[in-house]
Design an enzyme around this catalytic site. Structure first.
Site: not given
Length: 636
Positions: A342, A452
């Site tokens: 990531h 989120y």
């Protein structure tokens, strides 16, 4: 110099200066045009005269055939929001999660911060924004990803699966992240990792049944043809040699804690065959696993999508090199998938690549009737090289396996309706789904939580992501109305529309640089650099995201008509839960009539159950649609 020579040199210098001035002027004009974001806030399907004029100018100054990186120098910088706006929006976001006493205390702490610490921190942050290309991205990569010492498998890496760029078609997105797609590896360190990116490499490393093989991608100055690559891979599949001692689970080092991996790398991989073999992996274009299992979505097999996703997310914990920019996974039944690290990029970049791969493979390269790659084979190809190891160490397998075994995953295919019906109700599909998630979360746990949702900031140079806080005053009012049997459908629908409009506006603010979480994060990092203690920022950064969500973008390239070829559409991807007692939810809107949800949680949490949450999402979607059905009947 003669007069003639002076004249020629003067003309050259003048022409060069004029040419450079023209380029700089055009670049400045385009940057000014790309700083206009009012178009995002206009109602869907309605475009003002100013926006139409702006689009025409952007097209004119962009040129006919811009290349991938043509706009990088013209993209505007991410602006630093004002402290007042950030604090106001933050307090608004936490209001539905706190009782009156808690909220009053938070308001006092926030106002103290705004008065005392914030002015100095904001001043230095603005100074950073003047010299940094992007005031967020370097700190985000370093402190959110590279400095983390816990395993990146499940906790950070994500996956994309398969069932077989530009906004408005004009506005460019930052392409910076694409530069590190290939030849990139995350290198472990004691205190922090770093991303190693090489300009070009001509080989990949293949893992199969515990063995590592180096495969050249070029021969005779050209790229190998697909038929030649197939031959090389078949040689590996036909190889019956056993793994060397310690080789089978070697890759588990990349799945465990970062510090033991960094120390082992320094101690055992700094010389000899180990160094050469590790270097071959870390300098490869990417990592390929020829998996000996069969996975993929099968409607006739219960929870086949769940097993497929878990395999992509962590596999056996030792058959993916989790440090590589991405590991391409090919199963023995022909299904494919990707596990991506990531730190170097976000999911839309990998999705972009994956769409290109699928479309090119299916519609440009193709296969023979027997299922082989088209093309001739050069019989003089060099053989694949088996990597050699001398490994006297224990692996990190048990740490990784404990993490993998704790992942509770459920893939939910929602085919009752999709984007087509949602748009008919004049609602943003993303807002519709986010409100369904809020309703599902409340029914699942009996309370609201900090939520989120990732949005992109790639309209700015080197922009990555921003947070949309989906749990709002408006969304909680709608959910409570849905749970209150005495509330009429018309009232519920009215509250739904208000909540959807609120969510859509927050998403637009996040995309245009007015989000709050990256600003608060950078203020916190600045406070650490300046040794300024801030109780407010400590509290903000410690708040858990018990519901973490993300929409996987679909059809970024428009290379495939999904109405004609529905089998060649990606099924999206997913990630592990962010909080130990929370859910991770990724979703992709596929065409007009399908939405795929990828839901993760932890078995160790008694509060969560991924399958249960999937059923709650399904029911929430149906209940919201029923509001519109009842409204349509009344209007008839």
């Amino acid at each position: 110099m003669t007069v003639q020579t002076q004249t020629v040199l003067s003309a050259i210098l003048f022409a060069t200066g004029l040419w450079l001035s023209l380029i700089l002027m055009l670049r400045y004009i385009l940057k000014a045009l790309l700083s206009y974001h009012a178009w995002i806030f206009e109602s869907h399907g309605k475009m003002s005269f100013c926006t139409k004029l702006w689009l025409s100018l952007v097209k004119m100054f962009s040129g006919r055939r811009p290349l991938l990186y043509s706009f990088q120098a013209s993209l505007p910088r991410l602006p630093v929001p004002s402290v007042d706006d950030t604090i106001t929006r933050y307090l608004e976001s936490v209001r539905p999660l706190l009782d009156d006493e808690q909220y009053n205390q938070m308001e006092v702490v926030a106002n103290d911060f705004k008065r005392d610490e914030a002015p100095k921190l904001q001043k230095y942050l603005i100074l950073k924004s003047w010299w940094a290309t992007n005031y967020v991205s370097d700190w985000w990569e370093e402190y959110i990803y590279l400095r983390g010492r816990s395993p990146i498998m499940v906790n950070s890496n994500f996956y994309a699966m398969v069932r077989h760029l530009r906004a408005l078609g004009v506005v460019p997105m930052c392409s910076y992240q694409m530069e590190r797609m290939f030849n990139t590896t995350r290198i472990p360190g004691i205190e922090t990792d770093f991303v190693q990116h090489l300009s070009d490499r001509k080989h990949l490393v293949v893992y199969h049944k515990g063995r590592f093989f180096k495969v050249w991608l070029y021969y005779g100055g050209r790229h190998l043809w697909p038929s030649e690559l197939e031959t090389q891979f078949q040689r590996i599949l036909d190889d019956t040699t056993e793994p060397q001692p310690g080789e089978l689970k070697l890759a588990a080092l990349t799945a465990g804690n970062r510090v033991p991996w960094a120390r082992s790398r320094l101690k055992y991989f700094s010389q000899g065959v180990n160094k050469a073999s590790l270097e071959a992996i870390e300098t490869s274009a990417f990592f390929l696993t020829l998996d000996d299992e069969a996975h993929g979505y099968d409607p006739d097999k219960l929870r086949s999508l769940d097993l497929y996703a878990k395999s992509l997310l962590h596999g056996k914990c030792y058959d993916r090199w989790f440090d590589k920019s991405f590991t391409l996974i090919a199963y023995k039944n022909g299904k494919l998938g990707v596990n991506a690290e990531h730190s170097w990029a976000d999911a839309p970049i990998v999705g972009h690549m994956w769409e290109y791969v699928l479309a090119t493979d299916c519609f440009h390269l193709g296969y023979t009737e027997e299922g082989h790659c088209k093309g001739d084979i050069n019989k003089g190809l060099p053989p694949t090289a088996k990597l050699q190891w001398d490994i006297p160490l224990e692996d990190s397998y048990m740490v990784a396996k404990e993490i993998a075994d704790d992942v509770d995953f459920h893939g939910c295919l929602f085919d009752e309706f999709g984007k087509g019906l949602i748009k008919k109700s004049r609602t943003s599909p993303d807002a519709f789904i986010q409100l369904a998630l809020q309703l599902a979360q409340f029914r699942d746990k009996g309370e609201f939580c900090l939520t989120y949702e990732a949005s992109m900031t790639r309209m700015f140079r080197e922009g990555r992501t921003e947070t949309v806080r989906s749990c709002t005053i408006e969304s909680t009012a709608f959910v409570r109305a849905m749970q209150d049997k005495n509330t009429k459908s018309a009232q519920r629908l009215d509250l739904f529309r208000k909540a959807a409009d609120k969510h859509q506006n927050m998403y637009r603010l996040a995309m245009t640089g007015s989000g709050i979480d990256r600003h608060l994060f950078c203020l916190y990092i600045m406070s650490k650099y300046l040794n300024i203690d801030s109780p407010f920022l400590k509290q903000v950064l410690s708040e858990p995201w018990r519901l973490s969500t993300s929409q996987t973008p679909q059809q970024q390239l428009n290379m495939v008509d999904i109405n004609k070829f529905p089998r060649y559409v990606g099924a999206g991807g997913g990630f592990g839960p962010v909080a130990d007692d929370g859910y991770g939810v990724s979703y992709i809107i596929v065409g007009e009539n399908l939405i795929t949800f990828h839901i993760s949680s932890k078995f160790s949490s008694p509060e969560t159950d991924s399958y249960r949450f999937g059923q709650n999402i399904r029911q929430a979607m149906l209940d919201i649609r029923a509001l519109f059905d009842q409204n349509d009947k009344k209007e008839m």
